[in-house]
Design an enzyme around this catalytic site. Structure first.
Site, PDB file in Angstrom:
ATOM      1  N   THR A   1     -66.352 -11.348  68.554  1.00  0.00           N
ATOM      2  CA  THR A   1     -67.361  -9.855  69.064  1.00  0.00           C
ATOM      3  C   THR A   1     -68.203 -10.444  70.851  1.00  0.00           C
ATOM      4  O   THR A   1     -68.072  -9.375  71.753  1.00  0.00           O
ATOM      5  CB  THR A   1     -68.489  -8.906  68.710  1.00  0.00           C
ATOM      6  OG1 THR A   1     -67.513  -8.784  66.927  1.00  0.00           O
ATOM      7  CG2 THR A   1     -69.268  -8.252  69.471  1.00  0.00           C
TER       8      THR A   1
ATOM      9  N   HIS B   1     -66.001  -9.937  74.021  1.00  0.00           N
ATOM     10  CA  HIS B   1     -65.832  -8.677  74.450  1.00  0.00           C
ATOM     11  C   HIS B   1     -66.870  -8.717  75.231  1.00  0.00           C
ATOM     12  O   HIS B   1     -66.908  -7.848  75.819  1.00  0.00           O
ATOM     13  CB  HIS B   1     -65.670  -7.926  72.713  1.00  0.00           C
ATOM     14  CG  HIS B   1     -64.647  -8.055  72.178  1.00  0.00           C
ATOM     15  ND1 HIS B   1     -62.930  -7.346  72.573  1.00  0.00           N
ATOM     16  CD2 HIS B   1     -64.262  -8.534  70.878  1.00  0.00           C
ATOM     17  CE1 HIS B   1     -62.169  -7.426  71.736  1.00  0.00           C
ATOM     18  NE2 HIS B   1     -62.698  -8.236  70.833  1.00  0.00           N
TER      19      HIS B   1
END
Lengths: 346, 346, 346, 346
Positions: B41, B44
Site C-alpha cells: 500500500t 501505491h
C-alpha cells in the site's frame, strides 16, 4: 482358513487353522487379510471383562483393524475388482436412519462392528459390504494401512475439535492419545500439552511433538502450569482420551472459557461432574466422539499421511505372525508394545 | 520528531526532521515507534497511482505496520502504562455499527486506517486509540513485531479458509502470499501448491514448504497437474492473493467441488467471471478477506509465532534507518527486497 | 406404458402411449408414477435452447420431480418393499468420489440427472437406484410430494445461507424464489425482502410473508430502502435466484458487510463483477448452491412440511392429466400457472 | 434517589427513598431508570440462599434488567448523548482478556454483574460503562425493553443451539424457558416439545407454540413419545433450562444421535452423569450457555422483536411501582406472576 476366535465365555482367544472361508453376499466383497492391528477393544475381549461378556457372541472371529486384497466380489458390486489393496470401515449399518443418510453413518443407530458383533479380521478372509471398503493409497505402507481404524479415531477427535493454530491438551496418551499427538501437530496445533500416568508414554509424547508431558500421578500442579503457559487462560482445546473422572475434571480446569473438549475416552461408569463450573459458566463446547466419520475422516487421514508429517514408527512397535497371537497379545497387554500388528502373509 | 509524509500530489515521500509530536486524546496512547514495515500500500502511495490520488490526503504521515513503546497515555486510558512494548491494529472505527459490536470490527463501515486516512507510523511517534493497542509477547523480536499487520492478513486468510489437513493452492506469492505459505504449513495444510510469475518468489515458496510452485507465465498446464495430485478432484482450498483475473479463473478450475476460496488479492477492475462453472455448479464457498480479525487474528498470530513454526527470516529481507527511506523504498519496489523494514531507533 | 419424450432435436415433446416399461437392475426399484411436476428445466428442454441442445439426448423420457409407488425391487435391494409411497432424489452418481463419500453427493462429479441424462418421470414407470429413494411421510399429500425436488432447491438455498433471526433478501421470485419465501419464513427469517420484475409474483411473495416486494424494473431505489430498513447496514442474507447480472450487483449492494449470499440462479453467461466492492471489502461469504443435499435437505423439508408452516397452495397452481401435457406446458410457460403438475393416475 | 438494596445478611430487601445518585466516570453514562424486571437471581438475593450469601456484598443496590434514559455522560464518552432511551448489558469487564477481545466478552474472566457485584438498576439512576449501553429501537415498548436481559438468555440459548427447521425439546419452562418457546418458534424451530412439573406453565408453553408439553412429574413416558414423534430418533436439539439432574438425563435420552444440547439451567450441585451413553456414543454436542453474546444476541433480539413474532404478553404478567416492591417480589415468588416489572416513572 486360519482364524482367531472367541472360543468360550472366558479369558483368551483360540486359533482355528481351518475355519470355513465366509461367502460374500451380492453387495459384499471378500478380502484376503494381509495385516491386522490389535486394539484395546480386543484386549477387553481377550480378558472377557463385563463389557465383553455382555456384548461379544462366543464363537466370533475377532479383530477390526486391517489391510488386505480384494479376493472376490458379490454379483451386485459395482465399484471394486479383485486385486485391489483395501482397508475397510468396520462400522456397518443399514443406511436407513437419519445420520446414515446425512453423512454421519458413524453414529447410525443400528451399527454393527466387525470383530465385535460379526466376524472380524483376525483371519485369512473377511467379508465386508462394498460401501465400507476403503481403497488404500499406494504410498501408504501395509503396516500403517493395518491401523487406519484407530488412527481414524485420533484423526476424528482432532479434526472435530479443530486444532489449527490452537493450544491443545491431550488427556491420556495411550495408543490413540499418542496418535493424537502426531496428528494434532500435523493438523496445525500450535502447542500440545499431554498428561498421563505412564512415564515412557509421556516421554514418547514429547518426542512426537508435545511441548509438555505431565505425570498426573504426581498431583494436579500441572493444571496451573498449563494455564500459566496459555496467557493465564487455559488451553483452547482438550482431547479427553483417558476416561478417568479425575483427569476429566482437571482437564476442564485447564480449559479456557469458550474452549472445546472432544471426548473419546470412555469412563468405566457414570461420573460426578460439575456442569456449572466446567461447562455452563465457561461457555464451552463438548463434543462426543464415536468411531470415525465415514469417509471424511478417512480422506483426512490420507491427506495427513501423504503430507509426510505423521510419525507412526514409534507407535506401531511390533509385528507377529498370527500363529504367535498369544505373544502378540501379551506384548500389547504388558505395555511392552504399543500398537501390535498380526501378520497373515506368511 | 522525524516523519515521512506525503508532501505533494505526486510521486515519492518527503522526510521532515522536525514535525510536531501528536497529542493523545483522553482514550489514546502515544507510542514511540521502534521499527515500521513498508507495505505494498505504501508503494501505491509513493507511486501516487489512481487509488492513492483518490484516497490519500496530501500532508499525511504514511506507514501502518510497526512496533514501539508506549510513551504516554490519555487521561481515560485504563489498560496500559508507559513503557509497554506494543504494536497496534491500524483499522480504527467508532465501534458503533453491527460488525464492530459483534466481534467483526475489521469490517466496520466507518473504518479509518493509519497511514492512509490519518497519520501513520513512519515517524518517531504515533497516536493510537487504546482499544487498538496490541501488547507484544516478549518472545517475539522487534523485526517480526514490526510486520504483524501484513502477517495478520496472511493469517486471517489462512484461518478463514481453514487449511487443517487440507490441500491448499496459494495463487500469487508476493509478500503476503509468501507469508501465507509458511502460515498455512504451520496451521496444518497437508500439501501446499503455489503459482506466480516470479521465479525467485516461487523458489522461496518451495523453500517455505510448498510441494509445487508453478510458473503461471508458462501456461495453464499446472491446473491439470494440481488436479492429478489431488485425487483428480482439485484442491480443498484456494487462497487468492494475486488479484489477477486469469489467475482467478485458473484457481477456481483447480478447486474441487465443494471447496473454499478465500479472496484477498484485489483485481484492478471488475472481472468477467463464470459464476455457473466456478461457484454454483461446484457448490463452493467464496470468502472475502479484508484486514485482520480484531483481535482473533492477532491471538492466532501470537500462537503461531510461539509455536516456532513460522519461517519469516527469508521474507523480512532488509532493514534501513528511516533517513535512508529512499533506498528502502527502491529496494522494495525493485523486487530486490521482499519485506523491508524502517528502523527508527538510531 | 405412457411416456412424454424428446422426439426430435427441436421444440416440444411427444406422447408415446405404449413405451416399454424399464427393467430395474439388481440394486434398483421400479416406481409407478402418480404425479410429476414440470420444472423450468423441462421448459428449456421443450424449447430446445442452446443448453438443451448441448445436453439432452434425443429420445429420452423427460421429467425429474415426482411421487409414486414402488412396484418392484431388484434382487439386491434391501431397504424397500413394493407398495411404499416414495419420491426420489434425481441426481444419481456412482458414490466413488470425495463428495459422494462424505455426505455431499449432490456435488459428485459424475452425477447424472433423471429426465436430463437418463429416462425421467413423465411416464407411468421409472427406474431409480435404491439409495436415491425417499419414502414420503404419510402426512404429506401427493400434490406436494410431487414437487419435493424444486422445494428442495429452495430449502437447500435457505438452509445453506442460514436465515434464523436474520433479514433476508430474495432476488427473483420465480417458482423456486416463491418457495424460498415461505421456506425462509418458516425457517425463522426475521424479515424478508423480495425483488422481481413480475408484479403478480411480487404480490404473491408478500402474501407468503415478504415485508417488502420491490419491482426492480422501476429502478434501483429499492436498494436504499432495504438498507434504510436494516439499520443502515443492509440485509444479513441474500438468496440470489434471478440469474440476472443487474439483480446480482444490486443485491450485493443491499448486503451488509460480513453478510452471506447463496447463489442458485444461473446467469446466462459470464458476468462482469466487482469483486472488490461486493466481496472482498465487504468480507462477505458467497455460497454456490447446486441441487439439494442428499438427504439432509430432504429431512429438513419433511420437518418444515410437518411443522405446518409452509404455504404451497398458491404456488402449486394447476394439475393436468398427462395426456394434456401440451396444455400443461403452455400454462406453465405463459406464466398463468406457477408450479404445474402432471397426473398419471387416471 | 429511590433504591432497593440489600440491607443485611438475611432475607428481603430494603427501600431507601434518598440514596445518593452515583457519579459517572469519564467513560460511563448515568441512566435514569424507567422500568426494571425482577429476575430469578433477584429471588436468590431476596431469599439469601447459599449462593447469595457467598457472592452478594451487603449494601448493594440490586436489579440487572432495565430500560431508561441517558441523563448524563462522562467526559470521555463519544457515542451517546443525554436523552437517548437505552438498556444495557449488565456483564461488565475490563476488555483485556482473550474472550473479551475476540467478540466473546460474555465469558470474560473478570466479569462483574450489575445488581450482583456492583450497584444495579432497582433505583432511579444507574451508572453503566459506555460500551455496555444498548440503544433501544423505538418500536420496542418499555415493558419489553425492561426485560431484554433474560430475553437475551433465551435468545442466546436458542441461537447457539441452532433451531431452524429442527425439532426442539425445552427442558424446563420457567421464565426463560417460556421465553425460549416463543423465541424458538420465531427462530424457525419446526416442532417444539416441552417438559416441566408446573401445569399452568406447561399450558402456557402450548399456547406459545409447543406441540407437546409434558408433565414430567408423571414419569418419563414422555421420552418415548418424543422419540416416536421424531422418526424414532429423538429431537435434534435440547435446550436444558431446568437444572434438574433427572430432567437432564431424560432430555439426553430424548436427543437423537448427533444432536445438540444447549445448557443454561444450573444444577444445584455436581451431577452423576453417564457420559458414555449421553454424549460419547451419541456423538452429540453440548454447549454451555452463559449470559448473552455482546452484542450479537442483542441484535438478534432486536430482529426477532421487529419481526413481530415474539409473544411476550403472557410472560410479562405484572407491573408495580417500586414502592410496592414487596408485593412485586411476592407475586413473582409465589408463581402468581411470571415476569414482574418494577416501574420507576411514577
Amino acid at each position: 482358513m486360519r482364524a482367531l476366535y472367541k472360543h468360550h465365555a472366558g479369558q483368551g482367544l483360540a486359533f482355528d487353522p481351518s475355519r470355513h472361508i465366509p461367502e460374500p453376499g451380492a453387495r459384499d466383497v471378500l478380502i484376503r487379510v494381509k495385516k491386522a492391528g490389535i486394539c484395546g477393544t480386543d484386549r477387553h475381549i481377550w480378558q472377557w471383562d463385563d463389557w465383553a461378556a455382555g456384548r461379544i457372541p462366543v464363537g466370533i472371529v475377532t479383530g477390526h483393524e486391517f489391510v488386505g486384497i480384494i479376493e472376490r466380489v458379490g454379483s451386485a458390486v459395482t465399484q471394486y475388482q479383485p486385486g485391489l489393496r483395501v482397508s475397510a470401515e468396520g462400522h456397518i449399518c443399514s443406511h436407513t436412519d437419519y445420520n446414515a443418510r446425512t453423512g454421519n453413518a458413524h453414529i447410525a443407530r443400528d451399527t454393527r462392528i466387525i470383530g465385535v458383533d460379526r466376524d472380524g479380521c483376525f483371519a485369512d478372509y473377511i467379508v465386508i459390504p462394498e460401501e465400507n471398503v476403503w481403497p488404500v493409497h499406494p504410498d501408504i505402507p501395509d503396516k500403517v494401512a493395518a491401523v487406519l481404524d484407530p488412527l481414524g479415531n485420533a484423526v476424528h477427535t482432532v479434526m472435530a475439535a479443530g486444532v489449527s493454530a490452537k493450544t491443545v491438551l491431550i488427556s491420556g496418551v495411550g495408543i490413540i492419545g499418542l496418535m493424537a499427538v502426531t496428528v494434532a501437530k500435523a493438523a496445525g496445533a500450535s502447542r500440545i500439552f499431554c498428561t498421563d500416568i505412564n512415564p515412557p508414554r509421556l516421554e514418547l509424547a514429547k518426542k512426537l511433538g508435545a511441548v509438555e508431558a505431565y505425570d498426573a500421578s504426581k498431583g494436579d500442579d500441572w493444571v496451573q502450569d498449563v494455564i500459566k503457559q496459555t496467557r493465564g487462560e487455559g488451553v483452547d482445546v482438550v482431547l479427553e482420551m483417558s476416561g478417568s473422572p479425575i483427569a476429566m475434571g482437571q482437564s476442564f480446569q485447564a480449559l479456557r472459557n469458550g474452549g472445546t473438549v472432544a471426548m473419546l475416552g470412555l469412563p468405566a461408569k457414570p461420573v460426578t461432574f460439575d456442569f456449572n463450573e466446567h461447562i455452563i459458566f465457561k461457555g464451552c463446547t463438548v463434543l462426543g466422539i464415536n468411531g470415525r466419520k465415514i469417509f471424511e475422516t478417512w480422506y483426512q487421514m490420507e491427506d495427513l499421511l501423504l503430507s509426510g508429517r505423521l510419525e507412526l514408527d514409534d507407535i506401531i512397535t511390533h509385528e507377529f505372525p498370527i500363529e504367535q497371537f498369544d505373544k502378540a497379545f501379551q506384548t500389547m497387554m504388558s505395555g511392552d508394545g504399543i500398537k501390535v500388528v498380526l501378520n497373515l502373509e506368511n
